[in-house]
Design a protein around this motif. Structure first.
Motif, PDB file in Angstrom:
ATOM      1  N   LEU A  75       0.833  -1.211   0.000  1.00 49.56           N
ATOM      2  CA  LEU A  75       0.000   0.000   0.000  1.00 49.56           C
ATOM      3  C   LEU A  75       0.864   1.256   0.000  1.00 49.56           C
ATOM      4  O   LEU A  75       0.564   2.237  -0.695  1.00 49.56           O
ATOM      5  CB  LEU A  75      -0.916  -0.006   1.227  1.00 49.56           C
ATOM      6  CG  LEU A  75      -2.032  -1.044   1.250  1.00 49.56           C
ATOM      7  CD1 LEU A  75      -2.748  -1.026   2.596  1.00 49.56           C
ATOM      8  CD2 LEU A  75      -3.028  -0.791   0.125  1.00 49.56           C
ATOM      9  N   GLY A  76       1.948   1.233   0.781  1.00 49.58           N
ATOM     10  CA  GLY A  76       2.813   2.403   0.875  1.00 49.58           C
ATOM     11  C   GLY A  76       3.543   2.701  -0.419  1.00 49.58           C
ATOM     12  O   GLY A  76       3.633   3.855  -0.847  1.00 49.58           O
ATOM     13  N   ILE A  77       4.072   1.654  -1.070  1.00 47.19           N
ATOM     14  CA  ILE A  77       4.792   1.845  -2.329  1.00 47.19           C
ATOM     15  C   ILE A  77       3.852   2.356  -3.415  1.00 47.19           C
ATOM     16  O   ILE A  77       4.201   3.231  -4.211  1.00 47.19           O
ATOM     17  CB  ILE A  77       5.468   0.525  -2.754  1.00 47.19           C
ATOM     18  CG1 ILE A  77       6.614   0.181  -1.793  1.00 47.19           C
ATOM     19  CG2 ILE A  77       5.987   0.626  -4.174  1.00 47.19           C
ATOM     20  CD1 ILE A  77       7.711   1.213  -1.734  1.00 47.19           C
ATOM     21  N   ILE A  86       6.735   3.690   6.044  1.00 47.02           N
ATOM     22  CA  ILE A  86       6.110   2.374   6.125  1.00 47.02           C
ATOM     23  C   ILE A  86       6.522   1.676   7.417  1.00 47.02           C
ATOM     24  O   ILE A  86       5.701   1.059   8.096  1.00 47.02           O
ATOM     25  CB  ILE A  86       6.505   1.520   4.904  1.00 47.02           C
ATOM     26  CG1 ILE A  86       5.881   2.100   3.633  1.00 47.02           C
ATOM     27  CG2 ILE A  86       6.081   0.065   5.084  1.00 47.02           C
ATOM     28  CD1 ILE A  86       6.378   1.479   2.356  1.00 47.02           C
ATOM     29  N   TRP A  87       7.799   1.788   7.770  1.00 47.10           N
ATOM     30  CA  TRP A  87       8.295   1.184   9.008  1.00 47.10           C
ATOM     31  C   TRP A  87       7.611   1.781  10.234  1.00 47.10           C
ATOM     32  O   TRP A  87       7.222   1.065  11.155  1.00 47.10           O
ATOM     33  CB  TRP A  87       9.810   1.378   9.082  1.00 47.10           C
ATOM     34  CG  TRP A  87      10.453   0.741  10.280  1.00 47.10           C
ATOM     35  CD1 TRP A  87      10.620  -0.587  10.500  1.00 47.10           C
ATOM     36  CD2 TRP A  87      11.017   1.417  11.406  1.00 47.10           C
ATOM     37  NE1 TRP A  87      11.260  -0.800  11.703  1.00 47.10           N
ATOM     38  CE2 TRP A  87      11.519   0.421  12.275  1.00 47.10           C
ATOM     39  CE3 TRP A  87      11.160   2.756  11.763  1.00 47.10           C
ATOM     40  CZ2 TRP A  87      12.140   0.724  13.486  1.00 47.10           C
ATOM     41  CZ3 TRP A  87      11.784   3.064  12.966  1.00 47.10           C
ATOM     42  CH2 TRP A  87      12.258   2.060  13.803  1.00 47.10           C
ATOM     43  N   PHE A 219      14.834  -5.674   7.336  1.00 49.12           N
ATOM     44  CA  PHE A 219      13.954  -6.353   6.379  1.00 49.12           C
ATOM     45  C   PHE A 219      13.029  -5.354   5.676  1.00 49.12           C
ATOM     46  O   PHE A 219      12.794  -5.457   4.469  1.00 49.12           O
ATOM     47  CB  PHE A 219      13.117  -7.410   7.089  1.00 49.12           C
ATOM     48  CG  PHE A 219      13.913  -8.568   7.624  1.00 49.12           C
ATOM     49  CD1 PHE A 219      15.100  -8.951   7.020  1.00 49.12           C
ATOM     50  CD2 PHE A 219      13.482  -9.277   8.735  1.00 49.12           C
ATOM     51  CE1 PHE A 219      15.845 -10.020   7.514  1.00 49.12           C
ATOM     52  CE2 PHE A 219      14.215 -10.347   9.236  1.00 49.12           C
ATOM     53  CZ  PHE A 219      15.397 -10.718   8.626  1.00 49.12           C
ATOM     54  N   THR A 220      12.502  -4.392   6.428  1.00 46.69           N
ATOM     55  CA  THR A 220      11.574  -3.420   5.847  1.00 46.69           C
ATOM     56  C   THR A 220      12.264  -2.571   4.781  1.00 46.69           C
ATOM     57  O   THR A 220      11.687  -2.273   3.736  1.00 46.69           O
ATOM     58  CB  THR A 220      11.002  -2.504   6.941  1.00 46.69           C
ATOM     59  OG1 THR A 220      10.327  -3.291   7.923  1.00 46.69           O
ATOM     60  CG2 THR A 220      10.003  -1.507   6.356  1.00 46.69           C
ATOM     61  N   MET A 221      13.506  -2.183   5.030  1.00 47.60           N
ATOM     62  CA  MET A 221      14.234  -1.352   4.088  1.00 47.60           C
ATOM     63  C   MET A 221      14.590  -2.088   2.790  1.00 47.60           C
ATOM     64  O   MET A 221      14.972  -1.460   1.804  1.00 47.60           O
ATOM     65  CB  MET A 221      15.520  -0.830   4.735  1.00 47.60           C
ATOM     66  CG  MET A 221      15.300   0.127   5.886  1.00 47.60           C
ATOM     67  SD  MET A 221      14.345   1.612   5.464  1.00 47.60           S
ATOM     68  CE  MET A 221      12.821   1.290   6.355  1.00 47.60           C
ATOM     69  N   ARG A 222      14.452  -3.410   2.784  1.00 51.85           N
ATOM     70  CA  ARG A 222      14.821  -4.210   1.605  1.00 51.85           C
ATOM     71  C   ARG A 222      13.641  -4.910   0.959  1.00 51.85           C
ATOM     72  O   ARG A 222      13.817  -5.793   0.118  1.00 51.85           O
ATOM     73  CB  ARG A 222      15.905  -5.224   2.000  1.00 51.85           C
ATOM     74  CG  ARG A 222      17.272  -4.587   2.063  1.00 51.85           C
ATOM     75  CD  ARG A 222      18.213  -5.322   2.978  1.00 51.85           C
ATOM     76  NE  ARG A 222      19.510  -4.623   3.009  1.00 51.85           N
ATOM     77  CZ  ARG A 222      19.717  -3.500   3.708  1.00 51.85           C
ATOM     78  NH1 ARG A 222      18.747  -2.962   4.421  1.00 51.85           N
ATOM     79  NH2 ARG A 222      20.904  -2.908   3.685  1.00 51.85           N
TER      80      ARG A 222
END
Length: 228
Positions: A75-77, A86-87, A219-222
């Motif tokens: 949703l964020g992207i 997002i994080w 993980f969120t950043m990737r």
């Protein structure tokens, strides 16, 4: 103050969770009526309703934490939101779910201490509430981190990791247990004492939480969009 972008990302997912939580409550009430028909013991019926409700609440939270990282990322992207936002949105959802568990836990503690339900309920078994808060924090943060890690994998990767890791973990624990029972009694008692000291050490616990937070952020950043 929560930014508008974080609110947009979290509100729909939280509405979905609370709607499902309402369904859980409704199913619990219906289950209670079934027990009431088959039993004249009102206390036993209420205990069954609350026991089912707490178990289903815990299950709903775990499933939601495993699913929400990729859903909120997608949703964020699509909305052009940064991974940092997002994080933060994931943490807003996590805190809301933790509050849900703590409210359920406090109600359970009140019911247990007043003798309205049995102490075998999932939440509120009479232990220190502060300790229970930290335990819930660690447990749910673990599931959130696992869910974020799984979001990096495709469907095949999830099957491989989901089956392979528990198998490896089970084999590792089995070998440790086997080694423990083969040791002489003095060495085994010494190791058990060291493990107990480490597990009861607040520094170890805080270190574990920091590792989870770091992994979840990493993980969120990737995360990347997937077609499956």
């Amino acid at each position: 103050m929560i930014s508008r972008k974080v609110q947009i990302l979290t509100q729909n997912l939280l509405k979905e969770f609370f709607l499902n939580w309402a369904y859980v409550f409704g199913i619990s009430i219906l289950t209670g009526f079934f027990f009431l028909i088959s039993s004249t013991n009102l206390k036993s019926t209420f205990d069954s309703i609350w026991g089912f409700f707490t178990v289903m609440t815990a299950f709903a939270v775990i499933v939601f934490l495993l699913q929400v990282p990729y859903r909120i990322f997608r949703l964020g992207i699509q909305a052009g939101v940064s991974r940092q936002t997002i994080w933060l949105a994931e943490w807003v959802i996590f805190i809301c779910l933790l509050i849900v568990i703590e409210i359920t836990s406090l109600i359970s503690y009140f019911l247990v201490t007043n003798g309205l339900v049995e102490s075998s309920s999932l939440f509120g078994n009479g232990k220190n509430i502060f300790v229970e808060l930290w335990a819930n924090l660690a447990c749910n943060l673990t599931f959130l981190t696992i869910g974020t890690g799984f979001s990096l994998l495709n469907r095949l990767g999830k099957w491989i990791v989901g089956i392979g890791l528990p198998t490896i973990l089970f084999f590792f624990i089995y070998q440790l247990a086997r080694l423990y029972f083969l040791m002489d009694k003095a060495t085994a008692m010494h190791i058990a004492k060291v493990v107990q000291i480490i597990s009861n050490n607040y520094v170890s616990f805080i270190l574990y939480l920091l590792i989870l937070v770091g992994l979840q952020y990493f993980f969120t950043m990737r995360q990347q969009q997937r077609r499956d």
